[in-house]
Scaffold this motif. Structure first.
Motif, PDB file in Angstrom:
ATOM      1  N   THR A   1       6.612   2.210   0.386  1.00 12.54           N
ATOM      2  CA  THR A   1       7.130   0.856   0.630  1.00 12.54           C
ATOM      3  C   THR A   1       6.300  -0.222  -0.038  1.00 12.54           C
ATOM      4  OG1 THR A   1       5.879   0.800   2.718  1.00 12.54           O
ATOM      5  CG2 THR A   1       8.178   1.474   2.851  1.00 12.54           C
ATOM      6  N   SER A   2       5.393   0.159  -0.938  1.00 10.24           N
ATOM      7  CA  SER A   2       4.473  -0.819  -1.544  1.00 10.24           C
ATOM      8  C   SER A   2       5.131  -1.502  -2.744  1.00 10.24           C
ATOM      9  CB  SER A   2       3.159  -0.152  -1.957  1.00 10.24           C
ATOM     10  OG  SER A   2       3.411   0.965  -2.797  1.00 10.24           O
ATOM     11  N   GLY A   3       5.990  -2.460  -2.455  1.00  9.41           N
ATOM     12  CA  GLY A   3       6.735  -3.142  -3.503  1.00  9.41           C
ATOM     13  C   GLY A   3       5.969  -4.260  -4.181  1.00  9.41           C
ATOM     14  N   GLY A   4       4.810  -4.639  -3.635  1.00 14.35           N
ATOM     15  CA  GLY A   4       3.993  -5.686  -4.239  1.00 14.35           C
ATOM     16  C   GLY A   4       2.719  -5.102  -4.802  1.00 14.35           C
ATOM     17  N   PRO A   5       1.582  -5.348  -4.136  1.00 15.39           N
ATOM     18  CA  PRO A   5       0.320  -4.750  -4.600  1.00 15.39           C
ATOM     19  C   PRO A   5       0.352  -3.233  -4.497  1.00 15.39           C
ATOM     20  CG  PRO A   5      -0.092  -6.571  -3.073  1.00 15.39           C
ATOM     21  CD  PRO A   5       1.379  -6.278  -3.009  1.00 15.39           C
ATOM     22  N   ALA A   6      -0.395  -2.570  -5.372  1.00 12.74           N
ATOM     23  CA  ALA A   6      -0.511  -1.119  -5.289  1.00 12.74           C
ATOM     24  C   ALA A   6      -1.179  -0.736  -3.970  1.00 12.74           C
ATOM     25  CB  ALA A   6      -1.327  -0.589  -6.464  1.00 12.74           C
ATOM     26  N   TYR A   7      -0.814   0.432  -3.451  1.00 12.38           N
ATOM     27  CA  TYR A   7      -1.368   0.918  -2.195  1.00 12.38           C
ATOM     28  C   TYR A   7      -2.358   2.029  -2.502  1.00 12.38           C
ATOM     29  CZ  TYR A   7      -1.700   2.665   2.568  1.00 12.38           C
ATOM     30  OH  TYR A   7      -2.172   3.046   3.795  1.00 12.38           O
ATOM     31  N   ARG A   8      -3.558   1.930  -1.960  1.00 10.24           N
ATOM     32  CA  ARG A   8      -4.617   2.885  -2.259  1.00 10.24           C
ATOM     33  C   ARG A   8      -4.717   3.981  -1.199  1.00 10.24           C
ATOM     34  NH1 ARG A   8      -8.763  -0.099  -1.274  1.00 10.24           N
ATOM     35  NH2 ARG A   8      -7.694  -2.094  -1.074  1.00 10.24           N
ATOM     36  N   ILE A   9      -4.736   5.221  -1.675  1.00  6.98           N
ATOM     37  CA  ILE A   9      -5.027   6.378  -0.833  1.00  6.98           C
ATOM     38  C   ILE A   9      -6.153   7.134  -1.526  1.00  6.98           C
ATOM     39  CG2 ILE A   9      -4.157   8.454   0.284  1.00  6.98           C
ATOM     40  CD1 ILE A   9      -1.339   7.371  -0.009  1.00  6.98           C
ATOM     41  N   GLY A  10      -7.343   7.106  -0.939  1.00  5.23           N
ATOM     42  CA  GLY A  10      -8.478   7.707  -1.612  1.00  5.23           C
ATOM     43  C   GLY A  10      -8.741   6.997  -2.925  1.00  5.23           C
ATOM     44  N   ASP A  11      -8.816   7.750  -4.000  1.00  8.54           N
ATOM     45  CA  ASP A  11      -9.070   7.141  -5.312  1.00  8.54           C
ATOM     46  C   ASP A  11      -7.796   6.985  -6.132  1.00  8.54           C
ATOM     47  OD1 ASP A  11      -8.579   9.775  -5.861  1.00  8.54           O
ATOM     48  OD2 ASP A  11     -10.403  10.117  -7.026  1.00  8.54           O
ATOM     49  N   ARG A  12      -6.623   7.157  -5.497  1.00  4.34           N
ATOM     50  CA  ARG A  12      -5.356   6.973  -6.193  1.00  4.34           C
ATOM     51  C   ARG A  12      -4.660   5.720  -5.697  1.00  4.34           C
ATOM     52  NH1 ARG A  12      -5.923   9.341 -10.504  1.00  4.34           N
ATOM     53  NH2 ARG A  12      -3.685   9.023 -10.843  1.00  4.34           N
ATOM     54  N   LYS A  13      -3.798   5.164  -6.543  1.00  2.00           N
ATOM     55  CA  LYS A  13      -3.031   3.974  -6.191  1.00  2.00           C
ATOM     56  C   LYS A  13      -1.552   4.253  -6.442  1.00  2.00           C
ATOM     57  CE  LYS A  13      -6.883   0.915  -7.323  1.00  2.00           C
ATOM     58  NZ  LYS A  13      -7.369  -0.228  -8.132  1.00  2.00           N
ATOM     59  N   TYR A  14      -0.706   3.700  -5.561  1.00  2.00           N
ATOM     60  CA  TYR A  14       0.716   4.022  -5.594  1.00  2.00           C
ATOM     61  C   TYR A  14       1.566   2.758  -5.524  1.00  2.00           C
ATOM     62  CZ  TYR A  14      -1.057   8.647  -4.451  1.00  2.00           C
ATOM     63  OH  TYR A  14      -1.740   9.828  -4.474  1.00  2.00           O
ATOM     64  N   ILE A  15       2.781   2.869  -6.061  1.00  2.00           N
ATOM     65  CA  ILE A  15       3.767   1.803  -5.938  1.00  2.00           C
ATOM     66  C   ILE A  15       5.054   2.379  -5.339  1.00  2.00           C
ATOM     67  CG2 ILE A  15       2.843   0.353  -7.773  1.00  2.00           C
ATOM     68  CD1 ILE A  15       4.987   1.466  -9.644  1.00  2.00           C
ATOM     69  N   ASP A  16       5.904   1.473  -4.943  1.00  2.00           N
ATOM     70  CA  ASP A  16       7.148   1.757  -4.229  1.00  2.00           C
ATOM     71  C   ASP A  16       7.950   2.878  -4.895  1.00  2.00           C
ATOM     72  OD1 ASP A  16       9.990   1.323  -3.309  1.00  2.00           O
ATOM     73  OD2 ASP A  16       9.051  -0.371  -2.276  1.00  2.00           O
ATOM     74  N   GLY A  17       8.457   3.794  -4.053  1.00  2.00           N
ATOM     75  CA  GLY A  17       9.272   4.883  -4.573  1.00  2.00           C
ATOM     76  C   GLY A  17      10.561   4.429  -5.214  1.00  2.00           C
ATOM     77  N   GLY A  18      10.984   3.184  -4.925  1.00  2.00           N
ATOM     78  CA  GLY A  18      12.184   2.657  -5.561  1.00  2.00           C
ATOM     79  C   GLY A  18      12.050   2.499  -7.058  1.00  2.00           C
ATOM     80  N   TYR A  19      10.813   2.477  -7.568  1.00  2.00           N
ATOM     81  CA  TYR A  19      10.634   2.398  -9.018  1.00  2.00           C
ATOM     82  C   TYR A  19      10.929   3.740  -9.680  1.00  2.00           C
ATOM     83  CZ  TYR A  19       8.523  -2.101  -8.084  1.00  2.00           C
ATOM     84  OH  TYR A  19       8.307  -3.389  -7.661  1.00  2.00           O
ATOM     85  N   ARG A  20      10.963   4.811  -8.893  1.00  2.00           N
ATOM     86  CA  ARG A  20      11.434   6.092  -9.431  1.00  2.00           C
ATOM     87  C   ARG A  20      12.956   6.067  -9.475  1.00  2.00           C
ATOM     88  NH1 ARG A  20      13.302  11.123  -8.108  1.00  2.00           N
ATOM     89  NH2 ARG A  20      12.401  12.859  -9.299  1.00  2.00           N
ATOM     90  N   ARG A  21      13.560   5.819  -8.342  1.00  2.00           N
ATOM     91  CA  ARG A  21      14.989   5.530  -8.188  1.00  2.00           C
ATOM     92  C   ARG A  21      15.155   4.923  -6.810  1.00  2.00           C
ATOM     93  NH1 ARG A  21      14.985  10.340 -11.040  1.00  2.00           N
ATOM     94  NH2 ARG A  21      16.270  10.400 -12.918  1.00  2.00           N
TER      95      ARG A  21
END
Length: 308
Positions: free
Chosen positions: A194-214
Motif C-alpha cells: 500500500t506504499s503509494g507515496g514514499p518507499a516502505y523499508r523492510i530490513g535493507d530493502r525498499k518497496y513501492i505499491d503493488g499497483g505499479y506492477r498491475r
C-alpha cells in the motif's frame, strides 16, 4: 532482514501445478473507498449465500492487500459492520466538479509524467521506485505507515490460507510477491503493498505499491481453474495499453491458459459513492453499502461459477 523474492516464481508455479478445480480471489487496489467497497461486496456475497473468503488463493494489491488481510482475520459481517459503525470522518472541502484534490493530483501527475518518460513497464517501475526512495529520504515515513496499517488489521499474523501480497522492489523495479513463506511480517507485507507515496523499508530493502506492477495482478492466479476478480478501479490503467497492465489483458491471458474468469466492477451507485477522491475516508460507509448491495445482487450469478 533481507526477504528473498525467489519464492515469487516458485510459489506461483507450485500453485499452478496443484490447482485443478481450485479457486482464486483477486482483490485490486483503489484507495480507502475501494477497500470499503471490496469489504462491502464480499459481505454482500456472503450474506446472500456465497462465501468467497474460502478461496484456495487470495491475491491482494494495495487496498486489496489490506482487504485480503482483513477477510482472512475476521468475518465479512464484522468487517462490514465496523465500517458502518466507525466514527464519521469529516469530508474534505468540496471542490468544483471534475477537480482533483491536491494530494491526489500530485500523485496522478507523478505517475503520468514518469509513465510518459518510460520505455516500458519495467523502466516505469524503476523510475517510480527512485522517486519513492527520494520521498522516503525526505519523510522517513516507514514507522508511521506501519502503525497506521497495523491499526486496520484484525490480526497481525499470516493466515494458514494461501495469501499473496503484491509489491515492487523500489531499487530494482522487480516483482516482490510476499507471502507467509517470504520472511516478512503480515503488517509489513500490507504496508509495502500500500506504499503509494514514499518507499516502505523492510530490513535493507525498499518497496513501492503493488499497483505499479498491475492494479489487480490477476496474472498471479495462472493455473487456477476459477478466478474471481474484484477491481475497485474498474480494470483501468494509467499506463499505455501496449504494456498490457489493464485488467482485460490479464483476463485474456488467464483464459488463454485455461482459467475461467469472472469480474466484479463498481456499478453506477458505487461510482457515485466513491466521489472524486478514492482516498477520502468520509466515503467509506457509502462505498461499503454500495458494494454490499452489489454483492447481494450478484451472488446468484457468481455462485454456480464459483462452486463449479
Amino acid at each position: 532482514m533481507n526477504p528473498s523474492h525467489q519464492h515469487d516464481s516458485e510459489a506461483t508455479s507450485h500453485d499452478a501445478s496443484q490447482s485443478n478445480s481450485r479457486t482464486a480471489l483477486v482483490l485490486g487496489g483503489g484507495g480507502s473507498a475501494g477497500n470499503a467497497w471490496l469489504i462491502g461486496v464480499i459481505a454482500g456475497l456472503f450474506d446472500a449465500g456465497l462465501d468467497v473468503t474460502t478461496a484456495d488463493l487470495i491475491i491482494g494489491t494495495s487496498a486489496g492487500a489490506t482487504a485480503a488481510a482483513q477477510i482472512t482475520g475476521a468475518s465479512p459481517a464484522e468487517l462490514f459492520a465496523s465500517i458502518l459503525a466507525a466514527a464519521p470522518t469529516p469530508a474534505p472541502q468540496r471542490l468544483p466538479s471534475g477537480t482533483v484534490p491536491n494530494g491526489q493530483r500530485e500523485g496522478l501527475e507523478r505517475v503520468t509524467r514518469i509513465s510518459a518518460a518510460s520505455e516500458n513497464a519495467a523502466d516505469m517501475r524503476r523510475r517510480m521506485g527512485a522517486a519513492a526512495i527520494e520521498l522516503d529520504a525526505a519523510s522517513n515515513a516507514t514507522a508511521r505507515w506501519r502503525a497506521i496499517v497495523a491499526a486496520r488489521l484484525p490480526g497481525l499474523t499470516w493466515p494458514q490460507q494461501r495469501v499473496l501480497m503484491t509489491a515492487v522492489d523500489a531499487e530494482t523495479g522487480e516483482d516482490a510477491i510476499l507471502s507467509r513463506d517470504s520472511g516478512v511480517d503480515l503488517i509489513d507485507a500490507v504496508a509495502a503493498s500500500t506504499s503509494g507515496g514514499p518507499a516502505y523499508r523492510i530490513g535493507d530493502r525498499k518497496y513501492i505499491d503493488g499497483g505499479y506492477r498491475r492494479n489487480e495482478n490477476a496474472d498471479l492466479a495462472a493455473g487456477y481453474q476459477r478466478v474471481l476478480v474484484l477491481s475497485p478501479l474498474g480494470g483501468r490503467t494509467l499506463h499505455p495499453l501496449e504494456w498490457r497492465m489493464q485488467l482485460s489483458a490479464q483476463v485474456d491471458d488467464l483464459e488463454a491458459a485455461g482459467s475461467r474468469v469472472e469480474t466484479i466492477l463498481p456499478d453506477r451507485n458505487s461510482l457515485e459513492a466513491f466521489g472524486d477522491n478514492m482516498m477520502d475516508l468520509s466515503t467509506r460507509p457509502a462505498a461499503a453499502r454500495a458494494g454490499y448491495e452489489q454483492g447481494c445482487a450478484l451472488a446468484d450469478h457468481h455462485a454456480q461459477f464459483w462452486r463449479g
